[in-house]
Design a protein around this motif. Sequence first.
Motif, PDB file in Angstrom:
ATOM      1  N   UNK A  56      -6.141  -1.524   8.808  1.00  0.00           N
ATOM      2  CA  UNK A  56      -7.602  -1.476   8.895  1.00  0.00           C
ATOM      3  C   UNK A  56      -8.181  -2.773   8.351  1.00  0.00           C
ATOM      4  N   UNK A  57      -9.265  -3.193   8.954  1.00  0.00           N
ATOM      5  CA  UNK A  57      -9.924  -4.443   8.579  1.00  0.00           C
ATOM      6  C   UNK A  57     -10.214  -4.505   7.080  1.00  0.00           C
ATOM      7  N   UNK A  58     -10.640  -3.394   6.488  1.00  0.00           N
ATOM      8  CA  UNK A  58     -10.988  -3.402   5.068  1.00  0.00           C
ATOM      9  C   UNK A  58      -9.766  -3.607   4.173  1.00  0.00           C
ATOM     10  N   UNK A  59      -8.561  -3.330   4.691  1.00  0.00           N
ATOM     11  CA  UNK A  59      -7.345  -3.530   3.899  1.00  0.00           C
ATOM     12  C   UNK A  59      -7.043  -5.004   3.679  1.00  0.00           C
ATOM     13  N   UNK A  60      -7.676  -5.868   4.457  1.00  0.00           N
ATOM     14  CA  UNK A  60      -7.440  -7.299   4.331  1.00  0.00           C
ATOM     15  C   UNK A  60      -8.105  -7.893   3.086  1.00  0.00           C
ATOM     16  N   UNK A  61      -8.948  -7.106   2.430  1.00  0.00           N
ATOM     17  CA  UNK A  61      -9.575  -7.587   1.200  1.00  0.00           C
ATOM     18  C   UNK A  61      -8.558  -7.698   0.067  1.00  0.00           C
ATOM     19  N   UNK A  62      -7.448  -6.947   0.170  1.00  0.00           N
ATOM     20  CA  UNK A  62      -6.373  -7.049  -0.809  1.00  0.00           C
ATOM     21  C   UNK A  62      -5.097  -7.408  -0.050  1.00  0.00           C
ATOM     22  N   UNK A  63      -4.993  -8.673   0.330  1.00  0.00           N
ATOM     23  CA  UNK A  63      -3.917  -9.137   1.203  1.00  0.00           C
ATOM     24  C   UNK A  63      -2.548  -8.994   0.545  1.00  0.00           C
ATOM     25  N   UNK A  64      -2.480  -9.148  -0.779  1.00  0.00           N
ATOM     26  CA  UNK A  64      -1.193  -9.021  -1.472  1.00  0.00           C
ATOM     27  C   UNK A  64      -0.667  -7.588  -1.385  1.00  0.00           C
ATOM     28  N   UNK A  65      -1.548  -6.622  -1.590  1.00  0.00           N
ATOM     29  CA  UNK A  65      -1.149  -5.218  -1.489  1.00  0.00           C
ATOM     30  C   UNK A  65      -0.738  -4.888  -0.052  1.00  0.00           C
ATOM     31  N   UNK A  66      -1.492  -5.388   0.915  1.00  0.00           N
ATOM     32  CA  UNK A  66      -1.167  -5.146   2.321  1.00  0.00           C
ATOM     33  C   UNK A  66       0.201  -5.740   2.663  1.00  0.00           C
ATOM     34  N   UNK A  67       0.466  -6.959   2.204  1.00  0.00           N
ATOM     35  CA  UNK A  67       1.763  -7.601   2.463  1.00  0.00           C
ATOM     36  C   UNK A  67       2.896  -6.759   1.883  1.00  0.00           C
TER      37      UNK A  67
END
Length: 161
Positions: free
Chosen positions: A124-135
Amino acid sequence: MSEQNNAATDQIPVSPMRSRNMAAIKGRNTTPEMTVRKMLHRLGYRFRLHRRDLPGTPDIVLPKYRTVIFVHGCFWHRHPDCRFTTNPKTNSEFWERKFFINVDRDKRQQRSLREAGWEVIVVWQCELFNIDLLAKQLNENLNRVLLENDNCQAHSRRRGN
């Protein structure tokens, strides 16, 4: 239910001005999609883009992992309980129907992919606000899928299949 059978229900009559505005919204190579692609590449993953032979033409396809990734905008794809999933105040019936069709189409496409043996990940687009967690989450998911695939192949070899 096939994708072609639902094509007619996926279209809503709109004014020429609305049509022009909506046509200007990019469907590929969006900033969120590019961010996810750069992150995956930096992590060492190699992938294909927009495979039209798969249901829904996934944004990112990782054949080695038999995994597809859709990068969804929270507004258009109705991310549950997200602050970016707002409802326009004007022409609410139009938007309600539009969003319903989008979500229904997403579910059908994801179901078709899973039935064909693909792992489906939605970013989801909003998940990109925490890129480290997403990675970290994507890395864990892809490692799990690879491990499961290796276990299945090893099991098949042991059984002589």
